[in-house]
Design an enzyme around this catalytic site. Structure first.
Site, PDB file in Angstrom:
ATOM      1  CB  ILE A 247       1.465   4.154   4.850  1.00 16.65           C
ATOM      2  CG1 ILE A 247       0.549   5.376   4.724  1.00 16.65           C
ATOM      3  CG2 ILE A 247       2.407   4.321   6.040  1.00 16.65           C
ATOM      4  CD1 ILE A 247      -0.393   5.593   5.903  1.00 16.65           C
TER       5      ILE A 247
ATOM      6  CB  THR B  77     -10.595  -6.519   5.697  1.00 17.97           C
ATOM      7  OG1 THR B  77     -11.136  -7.153   4.562  1.00 17.97           O
ATOM      8  CG2 THR B  77      -9.099  -6.360   5.540  1.00 17.97           C
TER       9      THR B  77
ATOM     10  N   GLY C 123       0.828  -1.205   0.000  1.00 20.41           N
ATOM     11  CA  GLY C 123       0.000   0.000   0.000  1.00 20.41           C
ATOM     12  C   GLY C 123       0.860   1.252   0.000  1.00 20.41           C
TER      13      GLY C 123
ATOM     14  CG  ASP D  61      -0.703  -5.671  -0.068  1.00 17.42           C
ATOM     15  OD1 ASP D  61      -0.332  -4.610   0.458  1.00 17.42           O
ATOM     16  OD2 ASP D  61      -1.767  -5.785  -0.716  1.00 17.42           O
TER      17      ASP D  61
ATOM     18  CG  LEU E  37       1.314  -0.723   7.873  1.00 19.48           C
ATOM     19  CD1 LEU E  37       2.195   0.033   6.874  1.00 19.48           C
ATOM     20  CD2 LEU E  37       1.022   0.185   9.050  1.00 19.48           C
TER      21      LEU E  37
ATOM     22  N   GLY F 292      -3.550  -2.387  -2.487  1.00 20.85           N
ATOM     23  CA  GLY F 292      -2.103  -2.242  -2.653  1.00 20.85           C
ATOM     24  C   GLY F 292      -1.713  -2.562  -4.090  1.00 20.85           C
TER      25      GLY F 292
ATOM     26  CE1 TYR G 147     -10.691   1.916   8.199  1.00 15.71           C
ATOM     27  CE2 TYR G 147     -10.873   4.264   8.651  1.00 15.71           C
ATOM     28  CZ  TYR G 147     -10.099   3.153   8.374  1.00 15.71           C
ATOM     29  OH  TYR G 147      -8.733   3.281   8.277  1.00 15.71           O
TER      30      TYR G 147
END
Ligand code: UDP
Length: 334
Positions: A12, A95, A10, A31, A76, A36, A149
């Site tokens: 960051i 997720t 991704g 990932d 992350l 990403g 979220y």
């Protein structure tokens, strides 16, 4: 040090990968390439201390593989971006809640330390002029998917804290406030890459609402060294740290700076929220961090200005190519 990073492809994550490889770490990225992109890792693919695993944090065996032998893990991987959250509420809940639980269990078993990426979103509609880590969370209706979220990330933090309290898991939490910079995509909402792309293309800049809502944008180049230092500091375990920019700017003022710095002829258009977002969205007027705690721990004092951020994001947009993922997969496989 051997470091595993979930979500390392991704925006960051990929900057963190580069930072840690430069510091001498062995780095393993997990990932699922949902948001990403392998292209984000093009500078490190082929590096002898870098390894990539394509897979989901929902799959325990895959997470175990990525985490095996790691000294520390950065978690992350998450469903992020207002558009994604509002349009795919179920996937993002799964997720962000179940995925984190899987990672916590795996890291605990592996005996590694963990840095959990959380978000300023958890403060919700609290418009305080300096949100501290102890500030109240003011969430909107549970029927508005935007707030799921914040709810999910709040649960993640609670899980992490409980693993620290009950099992002694060495876990630190960072709450990231509107992190921006090169490689961030505007596809899932994020305002800076969206407006910069529009300015470069000569399209109208879409400012939502009256444009007087404010944010404090922080630069990925300031955030990555800070989260690295926090991950290395045992005083951070069991704690959460705000990491945000120290300059508050309205979205309208941001758009004006972008037009000027990019040298664009684009007009700025105010778009009513009802047109901009599907049902389930609600904006927040203001979000301002108090970074005192992270400053006290690791000297966090972000210096990159909004103008520098815009300039760097525009430069990245001008040069980035859109090579498709298959090209990088071939290189990875070889
Ligand atoms: N925004 C905007 N135009 C866009 C995208 C976003 O005016 O094309 C606004 C959005 O409504 C919000 C702010 O910019 O007020 C920041 O949005 P973003 O999704 O980047 O972050 P967040 O809302 O999570 O802080």
């Amino acid at each position: 040090m051997r470091t595993a990073i979930t979500g390392g492809a991704g925006f960051i994550g990929s900057h963190l990968v580069e930072h840690l490889l430069a510091a001498g770490d062995e780095v393993i990225v997990l990932d699922d390439l949902s948001t990403g992109r392998l292209e984000n890792l093009k500078g490190v693919i082929g590096h002898r201390r870098f390894r990539f695993i394509e897979g989901s944090i929902l799959d325990r065996a895959t997470v175990d593989k990525a985490v095996a032998g790691a000294d520390r893990v950065f978690h992350l991987a998450a469903a992020v971006g207002v558009n994604l959250i509002v349009d795919h509420p179920l996937e993002s809940l799964r997720t962000n809640i179940h995925g984190t639980e899987v990672v916590l269990d795996s890291v605990l078993e592996a005996g590694a330390s963990l840095l959990l990426a959380s978000t300023s979103e958890i403060y919700g509609k609290n418009t305080s002029d300096s949100l501290s880590e102890e500030s109240d969370r003011i969430l909107g209706s549970a029927l508005k998917s935007r707030w799921t979220y914040a709810a999910a990330k709040g649960i993640d933090e609670a899980f992490a804290h409980a693993y620290w309290r009950q099992f002694g898991l060495r876990v630190a939490i960072v709450r990231l406030f509107n992190t921006v910079g090169p490689r961030q995509t505007g596809r899932y909402g994020m305002v800076v890459p969206r407006l910069v792309r529009q300015a470069l293309a000569g399209e109208p800049l879409t400012v939502y609402g009256d444009g007087h809502q404010t944010r404090c944008f922080s630069y990925v180049g300031d955030i990555v060294p800070a989260i690295t230092r926090i991950s290395e500091d045992e005083r951070a375990y069991g704690n959460a740290y705000n990491l945000g920019g120290n300059h508050e700017i309205s979205i309208l003022a941001l758009a004006e700076r972008i037009v000027e710095l990019v040298g664009s002829d684009s007009p700025i258009t105010l778009v009513p929220y009802e047109q901009a977002y599907s049902e389930g969205y609600e904006d927040m007027r203001r979000r301002v961090p108090d970074n005192t705690k992270a400053f006290g721990l690791v000297g966090f004092d972000p210096k990159t200005t909004v103008d520098q951020i815009i300039t760097n994001v525009a430069a990245d947009n001008r040069t980035s190519n859109t090579a498709d993922a298959s090209r990088w997969k071939v290189i990875l496989a070889s």
